[in-house]
Design an enzyme around this catalytic site. Structure first.
Site, mmCIF file in Angstrom:
data_model
loop_
_atom_site.group_PDB
_atom_site.id
_atom_site.type_symbol
_atom_site.label_atom_id
_atom_site.label_comp_id
_atom_site.label_asym_id
_atom_site.label_seq_id
_atom_site.Cartn_x
_atom_site.Cartn_y
_atom_site.Cartn_z
ATOM 1 C CG ASP A 98 5.655 -2.220 2.455
ATOM 2 O OD1 ASP A 98 5.069 -1.673 1.493
ATOM 3 O OD2 ASP A 98 5.916 -1.621 3.513
ATOM 4 C CG HIS A 154 -2.886 -2.188 -0.503
ATOM 5 N ND1 HIS A 154 -3.705 -1.237 0.057
ATOM 6 C CD2 HIS A 154 -1.965 -2.493 0.461
ATOM 7 C CE1 HIS A 154 -3.299 -0.980 1.297
ATOM 8 N NE2 HIS A 154 -2.244 -1.735 1.562
ATOM 9 C CB SER A 256 3.565 -15.268 4.298
ATOM 10 O OG SER A 256 3.721 -16.546 3.716
#
Length: 288
Positions: A98, A154, A256
Site C-alpha cells: 500500500d 509482498h 517508509s
C-alpha cells in the site's frame, strides 16, 4: 486569501513540519520508538493508538486482529484473507505494498529523482556501479508508505531473491517536504537493496526498502536477522529464496518507502503518476 499570503502560510507550515520531524535527534528517537513500540500493555496500546489517530487516518477495519497488545503489533498487523488481491496477469509487475506514488518514470542513464530538481545516482543508492548499470535507462517507481498504512510488503511477481545489500545510514523523514529540501535523501538513509530475478530465468528487478525516522527495523522473512540501526553485518548477504506473486516478503515497523526498479523495456502502467494512492497488488509496471 491573497496568493502571496497563502504561499507564505504554506511555507511556514512546511518549515514547522520539517523542524518537528527532522531537526530532532533522529537516531535516538528512532531507537526509543523501537523500544516503546514493543511494550506489551493493552491499555497503553489503546491510548497510543488513540493519539496516533489524532494525526493520521488510521483504518483498522481490514486488520485480522481487532485489538493489540503493543504498538508493534498494530504497526505490523496482518490483514483479513482476501483484503488485497494481486493482479494475476504474468505481464504485470504489481505494487508490493500500500502506498502513495512518488517520483517515477524512466531512469535517465543511471540517474533518477526523489522530487523535482532533486536527482540522485543509482550508484550511490545501490552502493556500487555494477548494479546501477543493470538498470541504466530502465524504469522506476517510488512508493511511500504513510504511517497509518498497512506496513507489510509482498512479491510483485513470481521471483527468486538472489542477494541483499544492507546499507546503514540516517533516519531522515521521507515525506514530500523533506524530499524537496534534503538532497540525495534516499542515499543517506538506512536501506536494503533486494536483488531479484523474475521466475523462471527472467529479467532482474530490485526492491529498495528505505527506512526513516521512527522506523526501528526492516524484517525480511528470508533472512534470519533483523535489519536495524544496531545491525553490524554482514552487509552483503547472498540469498536463495523463491516467492510467488503476492507472497509476503517482509515489513517495516513503521511507515517508509520502497523504490522499485526494472530494466530497460519495462514501462509504467496507465495511471501510475505522482500522488496516486495504490494498494498492494494493483498494476504497477508492464514487462516488455
Amino acid at each position: 486569501m491573497k496568493p502571496r499570503r497563502w504561499r507564505e502560510r504554506l511555507l511556514l507550515q512546511e518549515d514547522l513540519n520539517f523542524l518537528l520531524t527532522n531537526r530532532v535527534p533522529r537516531l535516538l528517537l528512532t531507537r526509543w520508538m523501537g523500544w516503546y513500540s514493543q511494550i506489551r500493555s493493552p491499555w497503553l496500546t489503546r491510548l497510543s493508538i488513540a493519539v496516533w489517530r489524532l494525526f493520521t487516518e488510521l483504518d483498522l477495519s481490514d486488520a485480522k486482529q481487532s485489538s493489540f497488545t503493543s504498538l508493534h503489533d498494530c504497526f505490523v498487523r496482518e490483514l483479513l484473507p482476501g483484503a488485497r488481491t494481486f493482479d494475476a496477469d504474468p505481464a504485470v509487475l504489481a505494487s508490493p505494498c500500500d502506498a502513495i506514488v512518488g517520483a517515477c518514470g524512466a531512469v535517465a542513464g543511471t540517474q533518477v529523482f526523489q522530487a523535482k530538481g532533486f536527482p540522485y545516482a543509482l550508484t550511490e543508492l545501490f552502493g556500487g556501479s555494477e548494479l546501477a548499470e543493470t538498470y541504466r535507462d530502465g524504469c522506476y517507481v517510488t512508493l511511500r508508505l504513510q504511517s497509518s498504512m498497512y506496513h507489510r510488503f509482498h512479491a510483485p511477481h513470481d521471483c527468486h531473491v538472489e542477494h541483499v545489500s544492507y546499507i546503514s545510514g540516517d533516519t531522515w523523514n521521507v515525506n514530500p517536504i523533506a524530499l524537496r529540501r534534503v538532497e540525495r535523501l534516499f542515499c543517506r538513509n538506512e536501506r536494503a537493496v533486494i536483488r531479484c530475478r523474475l521466475s523462471p530465468d527472467g529479467p532482474p528487478i530490485a526492491l529498495v526498502p528505505v527506512a526513516a525516522i521512527l522506523v526501528a527495523s526492516i524484517r525480511l522473512h528470508f533472512l534470519n536477522v533483523l535489519l536495524h540501526l544496531k545491525y553490524r553485518g554482514p552487509n552483503q548477504i547472498p540469498c536463495a529464496a523463491d516467492f510467488s506473486k503476492g507472497q509476503e516478503m517482509g515489513w517495516f515497523q513503521h511507515g517508509s518507502t520502497i523504490i522499485v526498479f526494472a530494466p530497460r523495456g519495462f514501462r509504467l502502467c496507465e495511471g501510475i503518476v505522482p500522488g496516486q494512492p495504490l494498494r498492494a497488488g494493483q498494476r504497477l509496471m508492464l514487462r516488455p
